[in-house]
Design an enzyme around this catalytic site. Structure first.
Site, PDB file in Angstrom:
ATOM      1  CG  ASP A 175      -0.102   0.143   2.526  1.00 18.83           C
ATOM      2  OD1 ASP A 175       0.050   1.276   3.041  1.00 18.83           O
ATOM      3  OD2 ASP A 175       0.389  -0.881   3.021  1.00 18.83           O
ATOM      4  N   GLY A 317       4.681  -0.100   5.550  1.00 18.44           N
ATOM      5  CA  GLY A 317       3.757  -0.394   4.463  1.00 18.44           C
ATOM      6  C   GLY A 317       4.528  -0.691   3.183  1.00 18.44           C
ATOM      7  CD  GLU A 318       7.356   2.018   0.691  1.00 13.13           C
ATOM      8  OE1 GLU A 318       8.258   1.280   0.217  1.00 13.13           O
ATOM      9  OE2 GLU A 318       7.561   3.175   1.081  1.00 13.13           O
ATOM     10  N   GLY A 319       4.415  -3.043   1.316  1.00 13.06           N
ATOM     11  CA  GLY A 319       4.702  -4.461   1.117  1.00 13.06           C
ATOM     12  C   GLY A 319       6.027  -4.867   1.706  1.00 13.06           C
TER      13      GLY A 319
END
Length: 419
Positions: A175, A317-319
């Site tokens: 995300d 976040g971001e993975g």
């Protein structure tokens, strides 16, 4: 369009492959359970792939869903909303943390603009599934219209299909969006009937005043969503956002396509909670990559009955948390697939008359070797000649009252999970 296309029944994992993997784990040249969580992960991968031993992952794809949230106007984030678009460009250029960690773990990254608050998407490819320019301020208005909510879910499903059709054998959802933890926490609170003060975290690092504003915004959003708490699509519309809706569709469709997914942090896991309502049983195809510092994340994982692979205090976040967990999943596959069995290595197993229980009461194939690799003449005597009440535990001649103490000396509430 007012409703999503019917989601097929979620297929079950392959029970025969799962049983075969567990049986093979029992024949490998190690004491049963000695590889801990890696053994369970390897069995899960075999069950997902329908084959034992499982294949190493060949095409792991990280898809980062980007979107802005109008609730940032309430002062819920430590960063301004324009950072979302700037980070989309950074991810596309390969300069973000997820790019570095994904490359290290053998994965590639795709970023998708679902609802970034800019006049135009960064590129046609990145904006191919753009639903709208930013989602609404959930404290005051719906995040999406009915049609936008459906469009976003269908966009996520289409993205999953694209990745699987292109050969992805493991997916990671990430995300990117300022204010997205506020919407995610609202969804989790609504789906778990929790009070805002019990689940609100610091997100990007807000101070006490920011935390209070965030809590108030989530309280207001929950009040607005009180009539749709049992409707997953309604929740996405009222208090979610286009990015969260797309992630929910992505996670559900991955399960439909029999493709395993590693979940990331609180935002992705909020979408997973919704996805499991949209497609009951989808959670069987997911693993939790990590546990973030957000209280809502732990709550969501508990409701999904998922145990995180790592717990490193991450909250980016971001993975990224899932990317950090990926090498451990690869290690699980490699050990099950490539280790020799007792028969292949001509090593005596514990059926040959060996004596002495190892740590945790499990049999060891060679009771005369302690955990430091030293030969022992008597399985109950350590290398310093002292009698031990538990012959399988001592690493330095000291008795341990609780085998759930890790090698760093920290107490663990569960002997298999390091806190």
């Amino acid at each position: 369009m007012t409703d999503i296309q019917p989601i097929p029944d979620i297929p079950a994992l392959d029970g025969e492959a799962e049983a075969a993997a567990r049986a093979r784990q029992g024949r490998l040249t190690k004491p049963p359970g000695a590889l801990g969580r890696l053994e369970d992960l390897s069995v899960w991968v075999a069950a997902c792939q329908g084959v034992c031993p499982p294949h190493q992952f060949q095409r792991v794809r990280v898809v980062v869903f980007a979107g802005d949230h109008g609730v940032t106007a309430a002062g819920v984030s430590a960063f301004p909303p324009e950072v979302t678009a700037q980070m989309v460009a950074n991810i596309d250029g390969g300069g973000a943390a997820i790019n570095v960690l994904a490359e290290l773990a053998g994965a590639t990254v795709r970023v998708v603009d679902v609802a970034v608050d800019t006049d135009e998407p960064l590129s046609q490819a990145i904006g191919a599934y753009r639903v709208r320019r930013g989602s609404g301020n959930i404290a005051k208005e719906d995040a999406l219209t009915d049609d936008e909510a459906v469009t976003a879910v269908e966009a996520g499903r289409s993205i999953a299909d694209e990745e699987v059709d292109a050969g992805a054998d493991l997916l990671i959802a990430g995300d990117m969006g300022i204010g997205n933890t506020t919407a995610a926490t609202t969804l989790i609170a609504a789906l778990t009937s929790s009070e805002p003060v019990a689940v609100v975290g610091r997100g990007t690092g807000v101070d006490d005043a920011g935390w209070a504003r965030k809590t108030a915004a989530i309280r207001d959003a929950l009040y607005r969503a009180r009539d749709v708490s049992s409707d997953p699509l309604g929740l996405l519309r009222v208090c979610g956002g286009a990015d969260l809706a797309a992630m929910a569709g992505f996670l559900a469709q991955a399960a439909v396509r029999r493709t395993p997914v590693v979940l990331d942090g609180v935002v992705v896991t909020a979408a997973a909670l919704v996805a499991d309502r949209l497609a009951p049983g989808a959670r069987a195809w997911w693993q939790a990559g990590h546990r973030s510092t957000e209280p809502a994340h732990t709550l969501a994982l508990q409701h999904l009955r998922l145990e995180p692979i790592v717990d490193l205090g991450m909250r980016l976040g971001e993975g990224t948390g899932a990317a950090v967990a990926l090498p451990m999943l690869r290690a699980a596959v490699a050990t099950l697939a490539s280790m020799a069995t007792f028969d292949e290595a001509h090593v005596s197993d514990n059926a040959s008359g060996a004596e002495g229980p190892p740590a945790g009461g499990q049999e060891r194939s060679d009771p005369g070797i302690d955990t430091g690799g030293q030969e022992r003449s008597d399985p109950g005597i350590d290398t310093g000649g002292q009698e031990r009440s538990d012959p399988g535990i001592d690493t330095g001649g000291q008795e341990r009252s609780d085998p759930g103490i890790d090698t760093g000396g920290q107490e663990r509430s569960d002997p298999g999970i390091d806190t």
